[in-house]
Design a protein around this motif. Structure first.
Motif: not given
Length: 236
Positions: A188-199
């Motif tokens: 959902x985060x990537x669909x909204x154009x935001x960045x996913x923090x893997x840590x």
């Protein structure tokens, strides 16, 4: 034959020194090293930098006795085992402070490990060093500093299970890493154009904060400014 200055500019101060020492010419080595570093200091190149390109010279067979002996020694020397001498800088927590000497030699864990493992210390100790402390405009003072030294080493994961975030991450022992479990939130985060923090396993805005105009406030979950509601429209 290359000139001394040319050799210095090509970052081979350390390599050239070793070559001449192995031939037994100690006297010439010292003179050569001094001259090389004098020229290199002007160019700021007299540093122990690793080579980027390595030339491979093939031999007839891998069963050659000399090759086998040198290969085994190289493997042993480069494998994570005992701590080895390492030059580390002395850094002050106060601005403008300089220590003399500016570096010291201590034992540190280093070497190759299999898979995703790292060469990490299992036992440490603090080693004292006598130094001079100097700040511009002040008199020199003398004292002792303590630098961390490694006593024993082993190949292990640098990231351990205790580093994972409970309820958000699971530990992958083979990869030595924490993996996010809330992958639906990532999608959902990537669909909204935001960045996913893997840590941290959470969604982040492309920019942390925006200067909102008067009457608006920043909403982190939406990554945008929202209009402030007056008291009559607020919902408790």
């Amino acid at each position: 034959m290359w000139s001394v200055k040319k050799l210095a500019q090509n970052h081979i101060c350390t390599t050239t020194t070793y070559s001449f020492i192995s031939n037994g010419n100690m006297g010439f080595t010292v003179i050569f090293l001094l001259l090389t570093c004098v020229f290199a200091q002007r160019e700021h190149t007299c540093e122990n930098k690793p080579d980027i390109i390595h030339t491979f010279e093939e031999i007839l067979t891998c069963k050659d006795k000399i090759f086998t002996s040198n290969f085994n020694k190289g493997m042993m020397d480069s494998t994570c085992s005992q701590p080895r001498d390492t030059v580390v800088p002395i850094i002050s927590d106060e601005p403008g402070i300089q220590y003399i000497p500016s570096t010291v030699v201590v034992k540190k864990c280093a070497g190759a490990c299999l898979h995703q493992l790292s060469c990490i210390p299992t036992e440490k100790k603090m080693v004292p060093f006598s130094v001079r402390r100097h700040r511009e405009g002040e008199s020199i003072t003398c004292g002792t500093i303590y630098v961390e030294e490694h006593v024993r080493c082993k190949c292990n994961c640098r990231v351990m299970e205790s580093h994972c975030i409970p309820e958000k991450q699971e530990y992958d022992r083979r990869a030595c890493m924490c993996r996010c479990m809330n992958m639906d939130e990532k999608e959902e985060c990537e669909k909204s154009g935001r960045l996913w923090d893997q840590k941290a396993c959470k969604c982040q805005c492309i920019k942390e904060h925006d200067d909102c105009t008067t009457g608006h406030y920043w909403v982190p979950t939406l990554c945008r400014c929202m209009r402030m509601m007056d008291d009559d429209n607020n919902i408790d």
